[in-house]
Design a protein around this motif. Sequence first.
Motif: not given
Length: 304
Positions: A93-102
Amino acid sequence: MKIRYLSVTVSIIGLFFSFSGEISLTINTGISEESGAININNKAEPSERNQPSCLISMWNHRRDLVETGDVARLVAEMGINHIWSHDPAYSGQQWEDTHMYALLQIPGVEYVLAKIERAAWGWTHEMSLNHARWIAELSKHHTGIAGMYLNDFYDEVEDGHRTEEEWREIIDAAKSVNPELQLWVPHYPHRGQGRHAFDFEIDVVILNLWGNNPELIARGAEHLAAGLEHHPNRPVMAGLYLRAGPDGGRWLEEQEFKNLLGHYVEMLNAGKIAGLRMFAAYQFVERPEYVEWAKEILKGVNCR
Protein backbone atom coordinates in the motif's frame (compact mmCIF):
# COMPACT_ATOMS: atom_id res chain seq x y z
CA MET A 1 25.71 4.00 24.62
CA LYS A 2 26.38 7.26 26.39
CA ILE A 3 23.70 9.90 25.93
CA ARG A 4 24.87 13.48 25.84
CA TYR A 5 22.62 16.40 26.68
CA LEU A 6 22.86 20.05 25.69
CA SER A 7 20.55 22.53 27.39
CA VAL A 8 19.81 25.93 25.92
CA THR A 9 17.27 28.67 26.57
CA VAL A 10 15.38 29.95 23.57
CA SER A 11 12.36 32.12 22.88
CA ILE A 12 9.42 30.31 21.32
CA ILE A 13 6.09 31.45 20.01
CA GLY A 14 4.69 28.13 18.89
CA LEU A 15 1.49 26.68 17.60
CA PHE A 16 1.01 24.61 20.71
CA PHE A 17 1.80 27.25 23.33
CA SER A 18 -0.71 29.76 24.56
CA PHE A 19 2.04 32.10 25.70
CA SER A 20 5.34 33.48 24.48
CA GLY A 21 8.55 34.05 26.34
CA GLU A 22 11.68 32.25 27.37
CA ILE A 23 11.48 28.58 28.30
CA SER A 24 14.21 26.04 28.85
CA LEU A 25 14.44 23.25 26.28
CA THR A 26 16.66 20.21 26.46
CA ILE A 27 18.12 19.26 23.11
CA ASN A 28 19.28 15.68 23.31
CA THR A 29 19.75 12.41 21.52
CA GLY A 30 17.58 10.55 24.00
CA ILE A 31 15.54 11.94 26.89
CA SER A 32 15.86 14.62 29.50
CA GLU A 33 16.59 13.15 32.93
CA GLU A 34 14.73 16.05 34.50
CA SER A 35 11.59 16.15 32.40
CA GLY A 36 11.41 12.82 30.59
CA ALA A 37 10.26 14.75 27.52
CA ILE A 38 10.01 12.85 24.27
CA ASN A 39 12.43 14.14 21.63
CA ILE A 40 10.57 12.97 18.54
CA ASN A 41 12.46 14.80 15.83
CA ASN A 42 15.89 14.68 17.39
CA LYS A 43 17.79 15.84 14.31
CA ALA A 44 15.90 19.09 13.87
CA GLU A 45 16.99 22.42 15.21
CA PRO A 46 14.74 23.83 17.98
CA SER A 47 13.24 26.40 15.61
CA GLU A 48 12.28 23.64 13.15
CA ARG A 49 10.51 21.27 15.54
CA ASN A 50 7.37 23.20 16.40
CA GLN A 51 6.27 20.21 18.47
CA PRO A 52 4.06 20.14 21.57
CA SER A 53 5.82 19.97 24.89
CA CYS A 54 3.62 17.04 25.89
CA LEU A 55 1.46 14.46 24.14
CA ILE A 56 -2.31 14.28 24.55
CA SER A 57 -3.05 11.02 22.81
CA MET A 58 -5.98 8.89 21.77
CA TRP A 59 -6.12 5.38 20.36
CA ASN A 60 -8.01 4.99 17.11
CA HIS A 61 -7.92 1.83 15.01
CA ARG A 62 -11.10 2.49 13.01
CA ARG A 63 -10.74 4.16 9.64
CA ASP A 64 -14.52 4.69 9.39
CA LEU A 65 -14.40 7.16 12.29
CA VAL A 66 -11.93 9.25 10.31
CA GLU A 67 -14.20 9.21 7.28
CA THR A 68 -17.27 10.25 9.28
CA GLY A 69 -15.40 13.16 10.89
CA ASP A 70 -15.77 11.76 14.41
CA VAL A 71 -12.02 11.67 15.01
CA ALA A 72 -11.61 15.26 13.80
CA ARG A 73 -14.37 16.35 16.17
CA LEU A 74 -12.78 14.57 19.13
CA VAL A 75 -9.37 16.03 18.30
CA ALA A 76 -10.82 19.54 18.20
CA GLU A 77 -12.87 19.18 21.38
CA MET A 78 -10.21 17.53 23.57
CA GLY A 79 -7.02 19.01 22.14
CA ILE A 80 -5.57 15.72 20.91
CA ASN A 81 -2.19 16.09 19.20
CA HIS A 82 -1.12 12.43 18.87
CA ILE A 83 -3.03 9.34 17.74
CA TRP A 84 -2.29 5.63 18.01
CA SER A 85 -3.06 4.39 14.50
CA HIS A 86 -3.67 1.01 12.91
CA ASP A 87 -2.73 -0.06 9.41
CA PRO A 88 -2.98 -3.63 8.12
CA ALA A 89 0.28 -5.49 7.57
CA TYR A 90 2.27 -4.03 4.69
CA SER A 91 1.29 -5.48 1.33
CA GLY A 92 2.43 -2.74 -1.03
CA GLN A 93 0.00 0.00 0.00
CA GLN A 94 1.02 3.60 -0.70
CA TRP A 95 1.56 6.22 2.00
CA GLU A 96 -1.45 8.26 0.88
CA ASP A 97 -3.69 5.21 1.36
CA THR A 98 -2.69 4.59 4.97
CA HIS A 99 -4.56 5.27 8.18
CA MET A 100 -1.50 7.22 9.34
CA TYR A 101 -1.73 9.61 6.40
CA ALA A 102 -5.48 10.13 6.90
CA LEU A 103 -5.00 10.97 10.57
CA LEU A 104 -2.20 13.44 9.86
CA GLN A 105 -4.56 15.40 7.59
CA ILE A 106 -6.74 16.23 10.61
CA PRO A 107 -6.05 19.74 11.97
CA GLY A 108 -4.38 19.45 15.38
CA VAL A 109 -2.91 15.97 14.87
CA GLU A 110 0.84 16.42 14.80
CA TYR A 111 1.98 12.83 15.37
CA VAL A 112 0.79 9.30 14.80
CA LEU A 113 2.12 6.06 16.16
CA ALA A 114 2.48 3.09 13.82
CA LYS A 115 2.02 -0.44 15.13
CA ILE A 116 3.30 -4.00 14.91
CA GLU A 117 0.18 -6.03 15.68
CA ARG A 118 0.11 -9.04 17.97
CA ALA A 119 1.03 -12.47 16.65
CA ALA A 120 -1.82 -13.64 18.87
CA TRP A 121 -4.17 -11.77 16.53
CA GLY A 122 -2.86 -13.24 13.30
CA TRP A 123 0.33 -11.44 12.29
CA THR A 124 3.00 -13.87 11.14
CA HIS A 125 6.66 -13.25 11.75
CA GLU A 126 7.28 -12.46 8.09
CA MET A 127 4.39 -9.96 8.07
CA SER A 128 5.86 -8.24 11.12
CA LEU A 129 9.35 -8.04 9.61
CA ASN A 130 8.06 -6.54 6.36
CA HIS A 131 5.84 -4.07 8.22
CA ALA A 132 8.71 -3.00 10.49
CA ARG A 133 10.97 -2.25 7.51
CA TRP A 134 8.15 -0.36 5.76
CA ILE A 135 7.38 1.83 8.77
CA ALA A 136 11.07 2.50 9.31
CA GLU A 137 11.44 3.66 5.71
CA LEU A 138 8.32 5.85 5.90
CA SER A 139 9.57 7.42 9.13
CA LYS A 140 12.65 8.73 7.33
CA HIS A 141 10.42 10.82 5.06
CA HIS A 142 7.42 11.66 7.25
CA THR A 143 8.29 13.29 10.57
CA GLY A 144 4.69 12.93 11.76
CA ILE A 145 5.41 9.27 12.52
CA ALA A 146 6.44 9.49 16.18
CA GLY A 147 7.52 5.88 16.38
CA MET A 148 6.39 2.27 16.14
CA TYR A 149 4.42 0.49 18.85
CA LEU A 150 5.28 -3.14 19.60
CA ASN A 151 1.82 -4.24 20.66
CA ASP A 152 1.82 -6.11 23.99
CA PHE A 153 5.58 -6.60 23.84
CA TYR A 154 5.83 -8.45 27.16
CA ASP A 155 2.57 -10.38 26.89
CA GLU A 156 3.47 -11.81 23.51
CA VAL A 157 6.51 -13.55 25.01
CA GLU A 158 4.95 -14.41 28.37
CA ASP A 159 1.87 -15.92 26.67
CA GLY A 160 3.93 -17.88 24.15
CA HIS A 161 2.86 -16.08 20.97
CA ARG A 162 6.29 -14.69 20.08
CA THR A 163 9.78 -15.64 21.16
CA GLU A 164 12.36 -13.21 22.49
CA GLU A 165 14.42 -13.90 19.36
CA GLU A 166 11.52 -12.98 17.08
CA TRP A 167 11.06 -9.64 18.81
CA ARG A 168 14.78 -8.97 18.45
CA GLU A 169 14.59 -9.74 14.73
CA ILE A 170 11.66 -7.33 14.31
CA ILE A 171 13.53 -4.62 16.22
CA ASP A 172 16.70 -5.21 14.19
CA ALA A 173 14.71 -5.10 10.94
CA ALA A 174 13.33 -1.65 11.80
CA LYS A 175 16.62 -0.27 13.10
CA SER A 176 18.54 -1.54 10.07
CA VAL A 177 16.42 0.78 7.91
CA ASN A 178 16.15 3.75 10.29
CA PRO A 179 18.27 3.63 13.46
CA GLU A 180 16.48 6.78 14.65
CA LEU A 181 12.99 5.23 14.63
CA GLN A 182 11.60 5.26 18.17
CA LEU A 183 10.18 1.99 19.47
CA TRP A 184 7.38 2.10 22.03
CA VAL A 185 6.17 -0.75 24.23
CA PRO A 186 3.29 -1.19 26.70
CA HIS A 187 3.77 -2.19 30.32
CA TYR A 188 0.93 -3.25 32.64
CA PRO A 189 2.34 -2.53 36.11
CA HIS A 190 -0.70 -3.95 37.94
CA ARG A 191 0.18 -7.39 36.51
CA GLY A 192 3.54 -7.39 38.23
CA GLN A 193 5.42 -6.99 34.97
CA GLY A 194 8.97 -5.85 35.57
CA ARG A 195 12.06 -5.47 33.47
CA HIS A 196 13.03 -8.61 31.57
CA ALA A 197 16.26 -10.04 30.27
CA PHE A 198 14.95 -9.67 26.73
CA ASP A 199 14.35 -5.93 27.07
CA PHE A 200 16.08 -3.70 24.54
CA GLU A 201 16.80 0.02 24.80
CA ILE A 202 13.12 0.96 24.72
CA ASP A 203 12.51 4.54 23.61
CA VAL A 204 9.09 5.14 25.18
CA VAL A 205 6.94 3.11 27.60
CA ILE A 206 3.15 3.34 27.85
CA LEU A 207 1.88 2.34 31.29
CA ASN A 208 -1.58 0.82 30.87
CA LEU A 209 -4.21 0.02 33.49
CA TRP A 210 -6.40 -2.58 31.82
CA GLY A 211 -9.41 -4.15 33.48
CA ASN A 212 -11.19 -1.19 35.08
CA ASN A 213 -12.19 -3.05 38.23
CA PRO A 214 -12.72 -0.65 41.17
CA GLU A 215 -9.72 -1.85 43.17
CA LEU A 216 -7.38 -1.44 40.21
CA ILE A 217 -8.59 2.09 39.47
CA ALA A 218 -8.46 3.10 43.14
CA ARG A 219 -4.78 2.13 43.15
CA GLY A 220 -4.05 3.78 39.81
CA ALA A 221 -1.57 6.30 41.19
CA GLU A 222 0.26 3.53 43.03
CA HIS A 223 0.51 1.40 39.90
CA LEU A 224 1.75 4.35 37.85
CA ALA A 225 4.46 5.03 40.44
CA ALA A 226 5.53 1.38 40.33
CA GLY A 227 5.76 1.49 36.54
CA LEU A 228 7.88 4.63 36.65
CA GLU A 229 10.29 2.90 39.03
CA HIS A 230 10.72 0.05 36.53
CA HIS A 231 11.65 2.46 33.75
CA PRO A 232 13.87 5.19 35.19
CA ASN A 233 15.28 7.89 32.90
CA ARG A 234 12.99 6.89 30.08
CA PRO A 235 9.96 8.75 28.62
CA VAL A 236 6.73 7.27 29.96
CA MET A 237 3.12 7.82 28.96
CA ALA A 238 0.17 6.88 31.15
CA GLY A 239 -2.88 5.21 29.63
CA LEU A 240 -6.46 4.62 30.66
CA TYR A 241 -9.40 2.75 29.16
CA LEU A 242 -12.92 4.11 29.19
CA ARG A 243 -14.14 0.52 29.07
CA ALA A 244 -12.00 -2.56 29.67
CA GLY A 245 -12.03 -5.94 31.31
CA PRO A 246 -13.24 -9.50 30.78
CA ASP A 247 -16.75 -10.42 29.62
CA GLY A 248 -17.29 -7.18 27.74
CA GLY A 249 -15.54 -4.96 30.24
CA ARG A 250 -16.62 -2.25 32.64
CA TRP A 251 -17.05 1.46 31.99
CA LEU A 252 -15.23 3.79 34.36
CA GLU A 253 -17.58 5.72 36.58
CA GLU A 254 -17.48 9.50 36.26
CA GLN A 255 -15.45 10.14 39.40
CA GLU A 256 -13.07 7.26 38.66
CA PHE A 257 -12.42 8.66 35.20
CA LYS A 258 -11.93 12.20 36.44
CA ASN A 259 -9.68 11.16 39.33
CA LEU A 260 -7.43 8.98 37.18
CA LEU A 261 -7.18 11.40 34.26
CA GLY A 262 -6.69 14.25 36.73
CA HIS A 263 -3.75 12.43 38.31
CA TYR A 264 -2.22 11.93 34.87
CA VAL A 265 -2.56 15.66 34.16
CA GLU A 266 -0.85 16.48 37.45
CA MET A 267 2.01 14.13 36.59
CA LEU A 268 2.24 15.58 33.10
CA ASN A 269 2.36 19.16 34.33
CA ALA A 270 5.05 18.19 36.84
CA GLY A 271 7.20 16.68 34.06
CA LYS A 272 7.02 13.19 35.57
CA ILE A 273 5.39 11.66 32.50
CA ALA A 274 5.70 12.69 28.86
CA GLY A 275 2.08 12.29 27.88
CA LEU A 276 -1.25 10.58 28.46
CA ARG A 277 -3.29 8.29 26.27
CA MET A 278 -7.01 7.55 26.25
CA PHE A 279 -8.57 4.42 24.76
CA ALA A 280 -10.38 4.81 22.49
CA ALA A 281 -12.03 7.02 19.86
CA TYR A 282 -14.95 4.66 19.29
CA GLN A 283 -15.68 4.59 23.03
CA PHE A 284 -15.88 8.39 23.15
CA VAL A 285 -18.31 8.23 20.23
CA GLU A 286 -20.40 5.60 22.00
CA ARG A 287 -20.45 7.48 25.31
CA PRO A 288 -20.16 11.25 24.58
CA GLU A 289 -20.41 12.14 28.26
CA TYR A 290 -16.78 11.06 28.54
CA VAL A 291 -15.86 13.79 26.08
CA GLU A 292 -17.32 16.41 28.41
CA TRP A 293 -15.57 14.90 31.42
CA ALA A 294 -12.26 14.77 29.54
CA LYS A 295 -12.59 18.39 28.40
CA GLU A 296 -13.14 19.45 32.00
CA ILE A 297 -9.97 17.71 33.19
CA LEU A 298 -7.75 18.44 30.20
CA LYS A 299 -8.32 22.17 30.67
CA GLY A 300 -5.77 21.78 33.46
CA VAL A 301 -2.95 20.76 31.11
CA ASN A 302 -0.39 23.58 31.17
CA CYS A 303 2.48 22.07 29.18
CA ARG A 304 1.15 22.64 25.65
